[in-house]
Motif scaffolding. Structure first.
Motif, mmCIF file in Angstrom:
data_model
loop_
_atom_site.group_PDB
_atom_site.id
_atom_site.type_symbol
_atom_site.label_atom_id
_atom_site.label_comp_id
_atom_site.label_asym_id
_atom_site.label_seq_id
_atom_site.Cartn_x
_atom_site.Cartn_y
_atom_site.Cartn_z
ATOM 1 N N ASN A 52 0.850 -1.185 0.000
ATOM 2 C CA ASN A 52 0.000 0.000 0.000
ATOM 3 C C ASN A 52 0.888 1.238 0.000
ATOM 4 O OD1 ASN A 52 -2.479 1.226 -0.023
ATOM 5 N ND2 ASN A 52 -2.797 1.095 2.174
ATOM 6 N N SER A 53 0.665 2.124 -0.963
ATOM 7 C CA SER A 53 1.542 3.272 -1.134
ATOM 8 C C SER A 53 0.727 4.504 -1.521
ATOM 9 C CB SER A 53 2.568 2.969 -2.234
ATOM 10 O OG SER A 53 3.188 4.141 -2.697
ATOM 11 N N ASP A 54 0.947 5.597 -0.802
ATOM 12 C CA ASP A 54 0.261 6.841 -1.120
ATOM 13 C C ASP A 54 0.581 7.308 -2.539
ATOM 14 O OD1 ASP A 54 2.912 7.409 -0.427
ATOM 15 O OD2 ASP A 54 2.424 9.196 0.725
ATOM 16 N N GLU A 55 1.844 7.219 -2.923
ATOM 17 C CA GLU A 55 2.248 7.688 -4.250
ATOM 18 C C GLU A 55 1.644 6.834 -5.367
ATOM 19 O OE1 GLU A 55 6.490 8.030 -4.268
ATOM 20 O OE2 GLU A 55 6.466 9.725 -2.888
ATOM 21 N N VAL A 56 1.542 5.538 -5.121
ATOM 22 C CA VAL A 56 0.960 4.655 -6.140
ATOM 23 C C VAL A 56 -0.541 4.931 -6.262
ATOM 24 C CG1 VAL A 56 0.562 2.259 -6.818
ATOM 25 C CG2 VAL A 56 2.772 2.931 -5.873
#
Length: 126
Positions: A52-56
């Motif tokens: 889980n990634s904010d940028e992705v």
């Protein structure tokens, strides 16, 4: 072509290390240049299942916005901001998306877009 070779190399790199966000983002950049937006969604979604990634999430919002899937874009930007309320790319994407949803040209001067304009600028994509 150079972009095709880059795509093949990046796809192989993602298979070898699917947790590497930088490699996935570079692959998506190449896919965008080829206008392979569904493949971008697939690559980003697969990566999000692993990490889980904010940028992705923000980048997936950008892709959905380009595809005119505005509700999906909105969800991705909001998820990115829930993970990191200071993520500039998500803030900018959300702002552009909200303007688009209100009929305002996100690249314009804030005037309401007139869809009947002869020059077609009001229909410019994100």
């Amino acid at each position: 072509e150079g972009l095709e070779k880059a795509q093949v190399a990046l796809e192989q790199a993602v298979r070898l290390d699917p947790h590497n966000s930088e490699t996935v983002m570079e692959l998506v950049n190449v896919l965008v240049q080829h206008d392979k937006l569904p493949e971008c969604v697939e690559a980003l979604s697969a990566h999000l299942r692993l990490r889980n990634s904010d940028e992705v999430h923000s980048r997936l919002g950008d892709i959905y916005a380009k595809m005119q899937k505005l509700d999906l874009a909105l969800g991705e930007y909001n998820t990115a901001l829930a993970l990191n309320r200071n993520l500039e790319s998500a803030r900018v994407g959300l702002d552009r998306l909200e303007k688009t949803m209100k009929g305002i040209d996100p690249d314009g001067d804030g005037e309401m877009a007139d869809l009947g304009e002869a020059d077609g600028d009001a229909n410019a994509s994100l």
